[in-house]
Design a protein around this motif. Sequence first.
Motif, short mmCIF file in Angstrom:
data_model
loop_
_atom_site.label_atom_id
_atom_site.label_comp_id
_atom_site.label_asym_id
_atom_site.label_seq_id
_atom_site.Cartn_x
_atom_site.Cartn_y
_atom_site.Cartn_z
N MET A 702 80.88 65.63 38.44
CA MET A 702 80.10 66.84 38.70
C MET A 702 80.95 68.06 38.36
O MET A 702 82.05 68.22 38.90
N ILE A 703 80.49 68.92 37.47
CA ILE A 703 81.13 70.20 37.20
C ILE A 703 80.48 71.23 38.10
O ILE A 703 79.26 71.38 38.14
N SER A 709 70.87 66.37 40.22
CA SER A 709 70.21 65.07 40.41
C SER A 709 70.28 64.59 41.85
O SER A 709 69.55 63.69 42.24
N ALA A 710 71.18 65.20 42.65
CA ALA A 710 71.33 64.77 44.04
C ALA A 710 70.32 65.48 44.91
O ALA A 710 70.13 66.70 44.78
N PRO A 711 69.67 64.77 45.81
CA PRO A 711 68.76 65.44 46.74
C PRO A 711 69.55 66.33 47.70
O PRO A 711 70.68 66.01 48.07
N VAL A 775 78.26 65.42 47.16
CA VAL A 775 79.42 64.54 47.32
C VAL A 775 79.00 63.18 47.86
O VAL A 775 79.46 62.13 47.39
N LEU A 776 78.14 63.16 48.85
CA LEU A 776 77.67 61.89 49.39
C LEU A 776 76.87 61.11 48.35
O LEU A 776 76.94 59.88 48.30
N TRP A 777 76.14 61.81 47.53
CA TRP A 777 75.29 61.15 46.55
C TRP A 777 76.08 60.64 45.35
O TRP A 777 75.84 59.55 44.85
N ASN A 778 77.03 61.43 44.88
CA ASN A 778 77.72 61.11 43.62
C ASN A 778 79.19 60.75 43.78
O ASN A 778 79.83 60.34 42.81
#
Length: 912
Positions: A702-703, A709-711, A775-778
Amino acid sequence: MTTTVQNLSGRNERANTRSLGALPSIEYDLIRAHVLASLVTLVISVLFGILVATKFTFPEFLGSHGWSTWGRLRYNHTQGIFFGWLGNAFLAFFYYVVPRLANRPVLSRRLGWFLFWIWNFAVVLPGWVLVAAGFSQPLEWAEFPLVVAAFVVLAFILMVFEFVLPFLRTRLPDLYVSAWYIIGGIIFTMLAYPVGNLVPELVPGARGAAFSGLWIHDAVGLYVTPFALAIAYYIIPATTRRAIFSHFLSMVGFWLLFFTYPLNGTHHYVYSAIPMAAQKGAIVASAYLGMDVILVVTNLLLSLRGSSGTALKDIPLRFVWFGFMAYLVVSLQGSVQALMPVNRFIHFTDWVIGHSHLAMIGFASFIALGGIAHLWQRIPGTRYNERMMNWSFWLLGVGLTLMVADLTIAGLVEAQIWQSSAPWIDSVRAVGSYWLVRTLSGLPILAGFIVFWTSLVTGPRLSEAITPRSSRVVSENAAAFNDISPDLDKRGSTGWLSYAHVVAFGAGVGFFALSFLVLAIIPGKELEDEISQVAPVTMATLTTSEKRGRVIYGREGCAYCHTQQIRFLAADVRRFGAPTEAWETKYDYPQLWGTRRIGPDLSREFNLHPRDWQLAHLYNPRLVVRDSVMPPYPWLFNGAPNQPTQEGLDVLAYLQSLGRARQLSGFDRQTSAASVQPETSDMTMANEPSGRATPPAVPVPMIGGYSLSAPVLHPASDPDDLQEEVSRGGTLFAANCASCHGSTGRGDGKASASLLPKPANLTAAVFSDERLSSVLWNGVAGSSMPPWRQVPAEDLRALVAYVHSLHAPTAAAPSTPDAKTLNDGQSLFVANCASCHGGGAGNGPAAGALAPPPTNFKLKKPTQERAWDVLENGVPGTAMPPWRNQLSADQRRALVEFVRSLYVPPQENSGQ
């Protein structure tokens, strides 16, 4: 009809003559020696198994030395049962029964003692020692190293001379079915064993797996099953004093066994890269094998008709009855679980472990125990305690039933979780109590075996006790083994049967060769052609360090917990990534596909976890995964996770090579562009997606510190609901996050000392919902922070709420920096920080090349203390350097105030 009656009468005369004093010499000393060796190795092997099972509940138990680690003990458990216990039990029975069935003694007493010493002191004992010392093969049922395997082959060659030659001097039509099972088991195991042990070392990957699959099944089908059925077919008529129901059906069952069993092997690799034709052929053969077992068991049950009282009173016969009934259940279970709709669900689970225990204990061991108990009452100078023998039966029966039921349920639980999107560790947690029950169920089994041993050394001496009933021994020889069944009376002369035996033997050899041709050689050739066409020309071989690491990985039994075989199933692909292609295994000598998953598949480990995480995980898995049951490997380190030995570095190098060729080759991009889905239409169910999305365990770079894309997971706005979320989030945090971040979120967990960059101190910053959600998603690429997108959204929302609660607001009003300080800070930021952090959003020109990515200060507001510490000392393990020598204290203070001012407070949300 007259001819048949004359034949029957003649055979009865010959049998009576043998029983009345013309019985060939029997090597009672060898029988006693093999019985003693079998029981000693049995108890030791069961103790190995209990230690292995205990480590599922207490993974650090006996975990400080290599010889006592899970993998090596598991190798010694299976090989001890296979060779030490069953091998010696079968040999003891051979010495008792071969002279009776062949009407000739075994070839040589001296050869028998040589075979005894070879089997126990060149195979079992050295095999155990070498495996404990780290010399083994990571191949199912072939774990002893090749030097030991050579002596196994020698032992089977000696068995041909010792036991088969006496039969070959007898007219084939005179041979009872037990003799045929003994001959077939010895000869076909002698041929199959070296193929299953040696070929996978010479033929790599998927091609070698085809041969391994054959031996996995031949070990049971050509070694265990024939010898156990030989005992069953002998004990039943010997005890009931009646001939078996049908000699013809017994021979049909015998040859169907040797025709179909070798063709089953590839059903261990359904949905794999092995050609589908071979897989389907093995599945069909599995179904036919189930039919054969029904025929065999029906014949054995009909042979007991009218003898229920005898079966209840005679404990050895009861052991045999339990054994062949378990044979029926386990074989039908095997036929069903080979079917694709069932296999796709339960393969790799503890269901299969329960299945194998039912086969090796319920079928093979119960029959072997019955055989030993039967012969022990009929050799001079022995003792026999019937009461203890009865206790042994019930202890073993109860313990085994509990174990198999427990493992079967555990397998269904695992399978259900694996089909979902839940994290892998949830399946480990879900079956923890089942593993404890499995360990406890091993205690009555161990007690049953010890009581069985006790029953053979206590009680009255049989030479005295059975004198009034000496007719019992006579009856075994006189009436039991007339191999003319009632149905032969209807067919007239048996002259045709001699010719039928010759034809059947030739057909058996042909089918044995056919199994290797159609399930190994032809598929291997297809795989070789496919590999030559598809494999990238730039595919590199393993480095020297990676090769050494692969050997260590194999010796420690890692392939028995982690597969390296992602099957062509949507559930596998969604969880682990693209299915394993044959070309990926072209350099794997031997293959490490595995047959069980306790931990996740490792085929795509390349770039999945950073180096420091891998080392901490090897040193003590619970440092980074609290509920892991993986054993620690401290002997690969010099006292700390960040001090690996050369062997530790070698294992690390190998783990980080898994999946590298696939990722660097661009194979998936090529196949996607060409719309190629290899064999998926054959293997997946019609209504399933092919599943080529990024697996949930793979971090997504992730930049800017967040991803669209993360909810976005906003905690509840209602105070009561929020408190419930915080409470639940705390439980989730303790289970999944505290090992790194610490119990209070300060980044001081047990693993923190070994990880770079260090786990985040979650109390030292304010985070936006967008930042925490992303952070939790990716995950955080370049760090040990994994993605958790397989966790339900409501649980992730609870974690967001809990992390917010860790940063308690201060009572004092925050100070507002003056404009000059902010302007100075901004100038310093533009001059020194913007190349990475951009305008503060972590999207500078260099950001795309950095992992972990630069901080987005608009989504994260560090405390003054944290910001000052970072400027003073940098962030080890990242691109953030210390600035204490480049900037003065006043400049650093101005920079601290500026980066804190960049944070954009969240807007009020609805809690949805």
